[in-house]
Design a protein around this motif. Sequence first.
Motif, mmCIF file in Angstrom:
data_model
loop_
_atom_site.group_PDB
_atom_site.id
_atom_site.type_symbol
_atom_site.label_atom_id
_atom_site.label_comp_id
_atom_site.label_asym_id
_atom_site.label_seq_id
_atom_site.Cartn_x
_atom_site.Cartn_y
_atom_site.Cartn_z
ATOM 1 N N GLY A 129 0.818 -1.210 0.000
ATOM 2 C CA GLY A 129 0.000 0.000 0.000
ATOM 3 C C GLY A 129 0.852 1.260 0.000
ATOM 4 N N GLU A 130 1.925 1.256 0.804
ATOM 5 C CA GLU A 130 2.825 2.411 0.837
ATOM 6 C C GLU A 130 3.542 2.589 -0.499
ATOM 7 O OE1 GLU A 130 5.424 2.597 4.253
ATOM 8 O OE2 GLU A 130 3.859 1.765 5.533
ATOM 9 N N ILE A 131 3.967 1.490 -1.097
ATOM 10 C CA ILE A 131 4.631 1.561 -2.404
ATOM 11 C C ILE A 131 3.654 2.113 -3.449
ATOM 12 C CG2 ILE A 131 5.579 0.163 -4.293
ATOM 13 C CD1 ILE A 131 6.880 -1.620 -2.112
ATOM 14 N N ASN A 132 2.399 1.681 -3.412
ATOM 15 C CA ASN A 132 1.401 2.184 -4.362
ATOM 16 C C ASN A 132 1.129 3.664 -4.171
ATOM 17 O OD1 ASN A 132 1.052 -0.154 -5.852
ATOM 18 N ND2 ASN A 132 -0.556 -0.921 -4.499
ATOM 19 N N GLU A 133 1.137 4.127 -2.908
ATOM 20 C CA GLU A 133 0.971 5.564 -2.654
ATOM 21 C C GLU A 133 2.094 6.357 -3.323
ATOM 22 O OE1 GLU A 133 0.465 6.976 1.349
ATOM 23 O OE2 GLU A 133 -0.849 5.293 1.831
ATOM 24 N N ILE A 134 3.312 5.875 -3.174
ATOM 25 C CA ILE A 134 4.462 6.549 -3.787
ATOM 26 C C ILE A 134 4.330 6.520 -5.307
ATOM 27 C CG2 ILE A 134 6.962 6.427 -4.152
ATOM 28 C CD1 ILE A 134 7.190 5.497 -1.216
ATOM 29 N N LYS A 135 3.954 5.372 -5.866
ATOM 30 C CA LYS A 135 3.792 5.266 -7.314
ATOM 31 C C LYS A 135 2.731 6.232 -7.830
ATOM 32 C CE LYS A 135 5.352 0.533 -8.088
ATOM 33 N NZ LYS A 135 4.960 -0.835 -8.484
ATOM 34 N N ASN A 136 1.658 6.412 -7.059
ATOM 35 C CA ASN A 136 0.603 7.349 -7.477
ATOM 36 C C ASN A 136 1.116 8.780 -7.512
ATOM 37 O OD1 ASN A 136 -1.291 5.337 -7.814
ATOM 38 N ND2 ASN A 136 -2.096 5.531 -5.748
ATOM 39 N N VAL A 137 1.946 9.163 -6.541
ATOM 40 C CA VAL A 137 2.535 10.511 -6.554
ATOM 41 C C VAL A 137 3.488 10.641 -7.728
ATOM 42 C CG1 VAL A 137 4.054 12.113 -5.323
ATOM 43 C CG2 VAL A 137 2.265 10.890 -4.076
ATOM 44 N N LEU A 138 4.320 9.625 -7.956
ATOM 45 C CA LEU A 138 5.278 9.687 -9.056
ATOM 46 C C LEU A 138 4.587 9.760 -10.411
ATOM 47 C CD1 LEU A 138 7.988 7.135 -7.848
ATOM 48 C CD2 LEU A 138 8.051 9.632 -7.727
ATOM 49 N N LYS A 139 3.423 9.117 -10.531
ATOM 50 C CA LYS A 139 2.656 9.167 -11.778
ATOM 51 C C LYS A 139 2.282 10.600 -12.145
ATOM 52 C CE LYS A 139 0.124 5.116 -11.874
ATOM 53 N NZ LYS A 139 -1.128 4.387 -11.713
ATOM 54 N N LEU A 140 1.966 11.411 -11.134
ATOM 55 C CA LEU A 140 1.606 12.805 -11.382
ATOM 56 C C LEU A 140 2.745 13.583 -12.038
ATOM 57 C CD1 LEU A 140 -0.163 13.607 -7.992
ATOM 58 C CD2 LEU A 140 -1.267 13.215 -10.207
#
Length: 169
Positions: A129-140
Amino acid sequence: MKRHCDLCDHQTFNLKKGSICGATKRKPDFNGTCVRIEFNNSLKEQLEELHINLEDQIIMKKKFDSSLILDPVFGLIVVAMGYYLWKYILNKGFIAFIPASIIAIGLYIIRNPFTQKKIIKNEISIIKGEINEIKNVLKLYQVSYEAKVEFTKEVHGKQKGKGHIKILK
């Protein structure tokens, strides 16, 4: 905003103001994305730690998978021994504290690998879940990364992990 700043190398802390932007020397104030964001050391450190922990938990899960069969069988043997010892002692007219303890230990041995597997599965879910949160920010910011984790040879049940993170822009 907080997740963006946690990943940025510009983030600094001030005792009075808390988290501030090192580039502007003010509290973060942006809408959607930050034009000054800098992904390097802070992002790499967080991703390395998360991916090392994830791989470590996956290895632990595999180790506990083998104990899902052996431990309950051994636990049943211990429970049976406690039961027959209890029957023997009761026939002699004594109260059976030791056999009851043996049975309780056997039940613990039966249940423990299932409990541990549930704990590890939950930890893996949290890390992902934490990795996905980071990936979502990086996607932006149209940023991605590649992660590779290596472990040293296991010594006395301990392994050191080393993460290699390559940021792709």
